[in-house]
Design a protein around this motif. Sequence first.
Motif, PDB file in Angstrom:
ATOM      1  N   SER A  90      -3.179   7.095  -2.018  1.00  0.00           N
ATOM      2  CA  SER A  90      -2.529   6.246  -3.012  1.00  0.00           C
ATOM      3  C   SER A  90      -2.798   6.752  -4.431  1.00  0.00           C
ATOM      4  CB  SER A  90      -3.007   4.802  -2.875  1.00  0.00           C
ATOM      5  OG  SER A  90      -4.374   4.725  -3.218  1.00  0.00           O
ATOM      6  N   GLN A  94      -2.137  -6.342  -4.509  1.00  0.00           N
ATOM      7  CA  GLN A  94      -1.924  -4.903  -4.381  1.00  0.00           C
ATOM      8  C   GLN A  94      -2.770  -4.147  -5.386  1.00  0.00           C
ATOM      9  OE1 GLN A  94       2.176  -3.962  -4.681  1.00  0.00           O
ATOM     10  NE2 GLN A  94       2.561  -4.183  -2.498  1.00  0.00           N
ATOM     11  N   ALA A  95      -2.765  -4.620  -6.629  1.00  0.00           N
ATOM     12  CA  ALA A  95      -3.534  -3.947  -7.674  1.00  0.00           C
ATOM     13  C   ALA A  95      -5.006  -3.928  -7.305  1.00  0.00           C
ATOM     14  CB  ALA A  95      -3.330  -4.669  -9.005  1.00  0.00           C
ATOM     15  N   ARG A  96      -5.485  -5.079  -6.825  1.00  0.00           N
ATOM     16  CA  ARG A  96      -6.878  -5.157  -6.428  1.00  0.00           C
ATOM     17  C   ARG A  96      -7.132  -4.239  -5.237  1.00  0.00           C
ATOM     18  NH1 ARG A  96      -7.801 -10.621  -4.862  1.00  0.00           N
ATOM     19  NH2 ARG A  96      -6.167 -11.216  -6.277  1.00  0.00           N
ATOM     20  N   GLY A  97      -6.159  -4.224  -4.284  1.00  0.00           N
ATOM     21  CA  GLY A  97      -6.287  -3.382  -3.099  1.00  0.00           C
ATOM     22  C   GLY A  97      -6.316  -1.912  -3.480  1.00  0.00           C
ATOM     23  N   ASN A  98      -5.469  -1.488  -4.428  1.00  0.00           N
ATOM     24  CA  ASN A  98      -5.440  -0.092  -4.866  1.00  0.00           C
ATOM     25  C   ASN A  98      -6.754   0.298  -5.504  1.00  0.00           C
ATOM     26  OD1 ASN A  98      -2.902   0.315  -3.917  1.00  0.00           O
ATOM     27  ND2 ASN A  98      -1.886   0.023  -5.902  1.00  0.00           N
ATOM     28  N   GLN A 104       1.206 -11.315  -4.650  1.00  0.00           N
ATOM     29  CA  GLN A 104       1.188 -10.092  -3.852  1.00  0.00           C
ATOM     30  C   GLN A 104       0.869  -8.889  -4.749  1.00  0.00           C
ATOM     31  OE1 GLN A 104       4.850  -9.274  -1.825  1.00  0.00           O
ATOM     32  NE2 GLN A 104       3.781  -8.754   0.051  1.00  0.00           N
ATOM     33  N   ARG A 105       1.503  -8.848  -5.932  1.00  0.00           N
ATOM     34  CA  ARG A 105       1.266  -7.725  -6.850  1.00  0.00           C
ATOM     35  C   ARG A 105      -0.193  -7.674  -7.296  1.00  0.00           C
ATOM     36  NH1 ARG A 105       6.524  -7.888 -10.553  1.00  0.00           N
ATOM     37  NH2 ARG A 105       7.990  -6.969  -9.090  1.00  0.00           N
TER      38      ARG A 105
END
Length: 97
Positions: A40, A25-29, A21-22
């Motif tokens: 963000s 998230q990093a990729r999503g950010n 998940q992390r």
Amino acid sequence: MRQLLLLIVFVLAARWLVKLQRAGQARGNARADAGRGASSSARRARPRNTPSLAEPVERCAACGVHAPRSESVLVGQQYFCCAEHARPYTARAAGTR
Ligand SMILES: [Zn+2]
């Protein structure tokens, strides 16, 4: 004993999921920064832009106002809140020397 093994497997799976998940998230950010990104990235960039409490604060020798060291004017050993307050001191220091 079997329950314990099941628990361990469950914990490992949970850890793996959190890690996954992390990473997501990093990729999503990163993608959000490239695209819309304002909310963000602004939230994460704020600590850099606002003066941190770790920065030393200096007292103006003329008026006594406290200002961050990066924003104050240093003349000799004295800090001033602005160039206007520092000017009389620089004139005096130049005159005595
Ligand atoms: Zn001042």
